[in-house]
Design a protein around this motif. Structure first.
Motif, mmCIF file in Angstrom:
data_model
loop_
_atom_site.group_PDB
_atom_site.id
_atom_site.type_symbol
_atom_site.label_atom_id
_atom_site.label_comp_id
_atom_site.label_asym_id
_atom_site.label_seq_id
_atom_site.Cartn_x
_atom_site.Cartn_y
_atom_site.Cartn_z
ATOM 1 N N LEU A 115 0.693 -1.156 0.031
ATOM 2 C CA LEU A 115 -0.276 0.051 0.144
ATOM 3 C C LEU A 115 0.639 0.959 0.462
ATOM 4 O O LEU A 115 0.152 2.519 -0.585
ATOM 5 C CB LEU A 115 -0.724 0.226 1.327
ATOM 6 C CG LEU A 115 -2.143 0.829 0.828
ATOM 7 C CD1 LEU A 115 -3.085 -0.011 -0.028
ATOM 8 C CD2 LEU A 115 -3.458 0.788 1.952
ATOM 9 N N GLN A 116 2.102 1.038 -0.259
ATOM 10 C CA GLN A 116 2.513 2.825 0.482
ATOM 11 C C GLN A 116 3.396 2.989 -0.783
ATOM 12 O O GLN A 116 3.639 4.121 -1.423
ATOM 13 C CB GLN A 116 3.964 2.218 1.587
ATOM 14 C CG GLN A 116 3.740 2.125 3.046
ATOM 15 C CD GLN A 116 4.702 2.713 4.126
ATOM 16 O OE1 GLN A 116 5.631 1.228 3.899
ATOM 17 N NE2 GLN A 116 4.978 3.821 4.480
ATOM 18 N N THR A 117 4.280 1.744 -1.383
ATOM 19 C CA THR A 117 4.566 1.807 -3.023
ATOM 20 C C THR A 117 3.680 1.659 -4.369
ATOM 21 O O THR A 117 3.620 1.982 -5.397
ATOM 22 C CB THR A 117 5.241 0.968 -3.352
ATOM 23 O OG1 THR A 117 5.218 -0.149 -2.980
ATOM 24 C CG2 THR A 117 7.217 1.428 -2.061
ATOM 25 N N LEU A 118 2.553 1.348 -3.903
ATOM 26 C CA LEU A 118 1.381 0.320 -4.464
ATOM 27 C C LEU A 118 2.009 -0.234 -5.763
ATOM 28 O O LEU A 118 1.395 -0.319 -7.159
ATOM 29 C CB LEU A 118 0.874 1.597 -5.613
ATOM 30 C CG LEU A 118 0.079 2.748 -4.354
ATOM 31 C CD1 LEU A 118 -0.831 3.936 -4.959
ATOM 32 C CD2 LEU A 118 -0.827 1.671 -3.890
ATOM 33 N N GLU A 119 3.504 -0.554 -5.311
ATOM 34 C CA GLU A 119 3.812 -1.962 -6.445
ATOM 35 C C GLU A 119 3.866 -3.440 -5.958
ATOM 36 O O GLU A 119 3.536 -3.234 -4.192
ATOM 37 C CB GLU A 119 5.144 -1.584 -6.437
ATOM 38 C CG GLU A 119 5.549 0.139 -7.123
ATOM 39 C CD GLU A 119 6.483 0.173 -7.401
ATOM 40 O OE1 GLU A 119 7.671 -0.060 -7.164
ATOM 41 O OE2 GLU A 119 6.878 1.209 -9.116
#
Length: 116
Positions: free
Chosen positions: A95-99
């Motif tokens: 969720l932080q990097t959306l990767e």
């Protein structure tokens, strides 16, 4: 012979990112999830392959995520048709990097596309 792109994305996990416009944020992702439709981009194909995925809310898992902080990993599952092949898209995204990592699973027997 199976469609080459479907075959490649069905073998093992691949780097993915969630495509969000205009801003790439956890809040924007939550809004897309609420609408039931997201875009997942497989970044290791030539130019990247962005797929529109209709989410299966019963198969997704966002119980371990905090969209406000943002923190956690979200498990996304949805369906689409890629090059005439019905597939399931499965991705685990930070969720932080959306990767994260994802892959496709053919839903029906795959046959070559017939072009007339």
């Amino acid at each position: 012979m199976m469609n080459e792109l479907v075959q490649r994305l069905s073998q093992g996990n691949h780097p993915v990112e969630v495509s969000l416009r205009p801003k790439k944020t956890a809040t924007a992702l939550k809004e897309r999830i609420d609408l039931g439709y997201i875009h997942i981009k497989f970044t290791n194909t030539q130019g990247g392959t962005e797929l529109g995925v209709r989410l299966d809310p019963n198969a997704c898992d966002w119980s371990q995520t905090d969209f406000d902080r943002p923190a956690g990993t979200i498990h996304l599952v949805g369906h689409l048709t890629l090059n005439y092949v019905k597939v399931k898209c499965i991705a685990d995204v930070d969720l932080q990097t959306l990767e994260g990592q994802g892959h496709l699973e053919p839903i029906e027997p795959v046959s070559p596309a017939v072009i007339s």
